[in-house]
Design a protein around this motif. Structure first.
Motif, mmCIF file in Angstrom:
data_model
loop_
_atom_site.group_PDB
_atom_site.id
_atom_site.type_symbol
_atom_site.label_atom_id
_atom_site.label_comp_id
_atom_site.label_asym_id
_atom_site.label_seq_id
_atom_site.Cartn_x
_atom_site.Cartn_y
_atom_site.Cartn_z
ATOM 1 N N ALA A 130 45.409 -70.284 -13.243
ATOM 2 C CA ALA A 130 45.425 -70.081 -14.759
ATOM 3 C C ALA A 130 44.700 -71.265 -15.270
ATOM 4 N N ALA A 131 44.996 -72.426 -14.823
ATOM 5 C CA ALA A 131 44.297 -73.926 -15.634
ATOM 6 C C ALA A 131 42.912 -73.556 -15.020
ATOM 7 N N ILE A 132 42.331 -73.182 -13.981
ATOM 8 C CA ILE A 132 40.845 -73.166 -13.640
ATOM 9 C C ILE A 132 40.144 -72.210 -14.642
ATOM 10 N N ALA A 133 40.783 -70.983 -14.693
ATOM 11 C CA ALA A 133 40.151 -70.164 -15.403
ATOM 12 C C ALA A 133 40.048 -70.440 -16.911
ATOM 13 N N GLN A 134 41.105 -71.035 -17.328
ATOM 14 C CA GLN A 134 41.014 -71.631 -18.934
ATOM 15 C C GLN A 134 39.924 -72.439 -18.947
ATOM 16 N N ARG A 135 39.901 -73.700 -18.190
ATOM 17 C CA ARG A 135 38.728 -74.655 -18.263
ATOM 18 C C ARG A 135 37.403 -73.793 -18.084
ATOM 19 N N ALA A 136 37.226 -72.893 -17.218
ATOM 20 C CA ALA A 136 36.019 -72.234 -17.221
ATOM 21 C C ALA A 136 35.727 -71.189 -18.323
ATOM 22 N N GLY A 137 36.807 -71.046 -19.122
ATOM 23 C CA GLY A 137 36.395 -70.041 -20.291
ATOM 24 C C GLY A 137 36.337 -68.787 -19.827
ATOM 25 N N VAL A 138 37.255 -68.264 -18.787
ATOM 26 C CA VAL A 138 37.439 -66.766 -18.340
ATOM 27 C C VAL A 138 38.779 -66.458 -18.470
ATOM 28 N N THR A 139 39.208 -65.410 -18.128
ATOM 29 C CA THR A 139 40.555 -64.756 -17.846
ATOM 30 C C THR A 139 40.832 -65.343 -16.331
ATOM 31 N N GLU A 140 42.113 -65.179 -16.158
ATOM 32 C CA GLU A 140 42.673 -65.401 -14.746
ATOM 33 C C GLU A 140 42.195 -64.106 -13.970
ATOM 34 N N MET A 155 32.866 -73.044 -10.357
ATOM 35 C CA MET A 155 33.274 -73.923 -9.552
ATOM 36 C C MET A 155 33.323 -74.984 -9.942
ATOM 37 N N SER A 156 32.643 -75.704 -10.890
ATOM 38 C CA SER A 156 32.709 -76.967 -11.340
ATOM 39 C C SER A 156 34.184 -77.064 -12.271
ATOM 40 N N ALA A 157 34.451 -75.947 -12.840
ATOM 41 C CA ALA A 157 35.860 -76.239 -13.586
ATOM 42 C C ALA A 157 36.956 -76.601 -12.579
ATOM 43 N N ALA A 158 37.129 -75.691 -11.446
ATOM 44 C CA ALA A 158 37.864 -76.193 -10.348
ATOM 45 C C ALA A 158 37.918 -77.512 -9.823
ATOM 46 N N LEU A 159 36.874 -77.926 -9.389
ATOM 47 C CA LEU A 159 36.706 -79.284 -9.036
ATOM 48 C C LEU A 159 37.015 -80.423 -9.961
ATOM 49 N N GLU A 160 36.554 -80.061 -11.088
ATOM 50 C CA GLU A 160 36.945 -81.069 -12.079
ATOM 51 C C GLU A 160 38.401 -81.359 -12.196
ATOM 52 N N LEU A 161 39.334 -80.093 -12.202
ATOM 53 C CA LEU A 161 40.739 -80.228 -12.344
ATOM 54 C C LEU A 161 41.320 -80.611 -11.017
ATOM 55 N N PHE A 162 40.833 -80.378 -9.826
ATOM 56 C CA PHE A 162 41.168 -80.961 -8.666
ATOM 57 C C PHE A 162 41.130 -82.227 -8.677
#
Length: 172
Positions: free
Chosen positions: A19-29, A1-8
């Motif tokens: 896809a950008a959230i997944a990449q930032r979090a280090g996981v697959t989409e 969730m923190s990756a998504a909040l950072e990107l938002f």
């Protein structure tokens, strides 16, 4: 969730892809979508419906449906610890500032409204009256939470109390 909040925060909600959230979090989409059914669910999904329904069921007998609902919600939210309140504010602030998320929050609120309705029916309230009380409660609560999210008061209870005062016609 923190990756998504950072990107938002960096790009804005609408410009951020799953896809950008997944990449930032280090996981697959695919892994992202295993945890979140949609991008908006990162912001609007919450685990509180069972707590709310239980708290409504524990309200004193004889209360009007709307009073039982709003007091139950207030009791359920008291158990939310302060760090979670800060996260809730951050998520709601993004929602309140993103017009495209208004429909998503309404859709998410439907499940909470259903939980409130069921809890009121279990208390012996007629279905129509329970649904009306649940809808009014959710409308007031959403308005108060979105207003709180854009404010500076750190206390989540302030939003709940604002909804309670209006619904109970209680200026205190």
């Amino acid at each position: 969730m923190s990756a998504a909040l950072e990107l938002f925060h960096e790009r804005g909600y609408d410009a951020t892809t799953a896809a950008a959230i997944a990449q930032r979090a280090g996981v697959t989409e695919m892994t992202f979508f295993r945890h979140f059914p949609s991008k908006d669910s990162v912001l609007i999904d919450d685990p509180y419906d069972p707590f709310i329904a239980d708290a409504i069921g524990q309200q004193a007998p004889g209360l009007s449906p709307i009073v039982a609902a709003i007091r139950g919600i207030a009791d359920a939210w008291v158990s939310v610890p302060p760090p979670v309140s800060a996260e809730i504010r951050e998520r709601l602030r993004i929602v309140s500032r993103t017009p495209s998320l208004r429909g998503a929050i309404a859709q998410n609120s439907a499940s909470t409204e259903d939980a409130i309705t069921s809890a009121l029916i279990a208390r012996g309230v007629a279905k129509t009256e329970a649904r009306v009380a649940a809808g009014a409660t959710m409308g007031a609560l959403n308005a108060a939470l979105l207003e709180w999210a854009d404010g500076t008061d750190p206390d989540l209870a302030t939003a709940i109390d604002a909804a309670r005062r209006v619904l109970q016609d209680d200026p205190r």
